[in-house]
Motif scaffolding. Structure first.
Motif, PDB file in Angstrom:
ATOM      1  N   GLU A 184       0.865  -1.181   0.000  1.00  0.00           N
ATOM      2  CA  GLU A 184       0.000   0.000   0.000  1.00  0.00           C
ATOM      3  C   GLU A 184       0.895   1.222   0.000  1.00  0.00           C
ATOM      4  N   ASP A 185       0.649   2.142  -0.919  1.00  0.00           N
ATOM      5  CA  ASP A 185       1.456   3.354  -1.049  1.00  0.00           C
ATOM      6  C   ASP A 185       2.950   3.037  -1.183  1.00  0.00           C
ATOM      7  N   GLY A 186       3.274   1.963  -1.908  1.00  0.00           N
ATOM      8  CA  GLY A 186       4.665   1.623  -2.170  1.00  0.00           C
ATOM      9  C   GLY A 186       5.401   0.955  -1.033  1.00  0.00           C
ATOM     10  N   ARG A 187       4.674   0.573   0.003  1.00  0.00           N
ATOM     11  CA  ARG A 187       5.314  -0.045   1.173  1.00  0.00           C
ATOM     12  C   ARG A 187       4.588  -1.337   1.534  1.00  0.00           C
ATOM     13  N   ILE A 188       5.319  -2.275   2.118  1.00  0.00           N
ATOM     14  CA  ILE A 188       4.711  -3.544   2.514  1.00  0.00           C
ATOM     15  C   ILE A 188       3.706  -3.291   3.628  1.00  0.00           C
TER      16      ILE A 188
ATOM     17  N   ALA B 107       8.686 -10.747  -4.519  1.00  0.00           N
ATOM     18  CA  ALA B 107       7.239 -10.583  -4.338  1.00  0.00           C
ATOM     19  C   ALA B 107       6.846  -9.108  -4.326  1.00  0.00           C
ATOM     20  N   MET B 108       7.658  -8.285  -3.706  1.00  0.00           N
ATOM     21  CA  MET B 108       7.331  -6.865  -3.676  1.00  0.00           C
ATOM     22  C   MET B 108       7.402  -6.258  -5.080  1.00  0.00           C
ATOM     23  N   ALA B 109       8.404  -6.641  -5.853  1.00  0.00           N
ATOM     24  CA  ALA B 109       8.495  -6.140  -7.235  1.00  0.00           C
ATOM     25  C   ALA B 109       7.256  -6.578  -8.020  1.00  0.00           C
ATOM     26  N   GLN B 110       6.822  -7.812  -7.847  1.00  0.00           N
ATOM     27  CA  GLN B 110       5.618  -8.293  -8.537  1.00  0.00           C
ATOM     28  C   GLN B 110       4.376  -7.524  -8.086  1.00  0.00           C
ATOM     29  N   ALA B 111       4.260  -7.300  -6.788  1.00  0.00           N
ATOM     30  CA  ALA B 111       3.087  -6.586  -6.262  1.00  0.00           C
ATOM     31  C   ALA B 111       3.048  -5.152  -6.804  1.00  0.00           C
ATOM     32  N   LEU B 112       4.178  -4.502  -6.850  1.00  0.00           N
ATOM     33  CA  LEU B 112       4.215  -3.142  -7.367  1.00  0.00           C
ATOM     34  C   LEU B 112       3.892  -3.110  -8.853  1.00  0.00           C
ATOM     35  N   GLN B 113       4.369  -4.109  -9.580  1.00  0.00           N
ATOM     36  CA  GLN B 113       4.085  -4.188 -11.018  1.00  0.00           C
ATOM     37  C   GLN B 113       2.589  -4.405 -11.255  1.00  0.00           C
ATOM     38  N   SER B 114       1.973  -5.304 -10.499  1.00  0.00           N
ATOM     39  CA  SER B 114       0.552  -5.568 -10.688  1.00  0.00           C
ATOM     40  C   SER B 114      -0.296  -4.398 -10.199  1.00  0.00           C
ATOM     41  N   ASP B 115       0.208  -3.657  -9.211  1.00  0.00           N
ATOM     42  CA  ASP B 115      -0.502  -2.490  -8.695  1.00  0.00           C
ATOM     43  C   ASP B 115      -0.544  -1.376  -9.732  1.00  0.00           C
ATOM     44  N   CYS B 116       0.479  -1.335 -10.601  1.00  0.00           N
ATOM     45  CA  CYS B 116       0.559  -0.303 -11.635  1.00  0.00           C
ATOM     46  C   CYS B 116      -0.203  -0.690 -12.901  1.00  0.00           C
ATOM     47  N   ALA B 117      -0.504  -1.982 -13.018  1.00  0.00           N
ATOM     48  CA  ALA B 117      -1.147  -2.465 -14.258  1.00  0.00           C
ATOM     49  C   ALA B 117      -2.596  -2.027 -14.358  1.00  0.00           C
TER      50      ALA B 117
END
Length: 150
Positions: free
Chosen positions: A53-57, A140-150
């Protein structure tokens, strides 16, 4: 060649205490990303679930099937990840790898708990297990951020 005494020192009381008290040892029901890492050498594995959330775990869970060193590393990771951004996680991963493989310094706070694993530098066959949790978290964080931007 290591001796039995060296191995006993390696599995210090601090390491065993961390291994027996791993934070966030419950998988998340609806994570934004899940990554499983396995060490082919020893068979240790770690599965990390997280949400961002907001770029943080914002939520973190892990399933750890590893030796005491891998469990201790997972405990340090689990105790420090909430509220961290990708850069902080990647810096911790890179610093831990350098500490183990290149005799580098202990990772900066809040990941300075990895200091307990300094004696494992001389046991290259243990490095992969130690790195599992922080590597899975970074991925996992890189994946979450990527999917959050999609």
């Amino acid at each position: 060649m290591s001796t039995d005494t060296d191995l006993i020192k390696l599995y210090s009381g601090q390491i065993l205490a961390l291994a027996s008290d791993i934070p966030h040892l419950t998988r998340l029901d609806t994570p934004m990303a899940t990554v499983r890492k396995r060490s082919p050498l020893c068979g240790s594995s770690v599965t990390v679930d997280l949400s961002v959330e907001d770029g943080r775990i914002s939520a973190f869970g892990q399933d750890v099937k590893a030796c005491a060193l891998g469990q201790a590393a997972a405990a340090v990771t689990g105790g420090a990840v909430l509220g961290r951004n990708l850069e902080e996680i990647e810096n911790a991963r890179d610093a831990l790898r350098a500490m183990l493989k290149d005799n580098g310094p202990v990772p900066a706070a809040p990941f300075d708990g990895f200091q307990v694993l300094e004696p494992a530098r001389d046991y290259k066959n243990r490095h992969a297990s130690i790195l599992l949790s922080i590597e899975a978290t970074a991925e996992a964080m890189a994946q979450a951020l990527q999917s959050d931007c999609a």
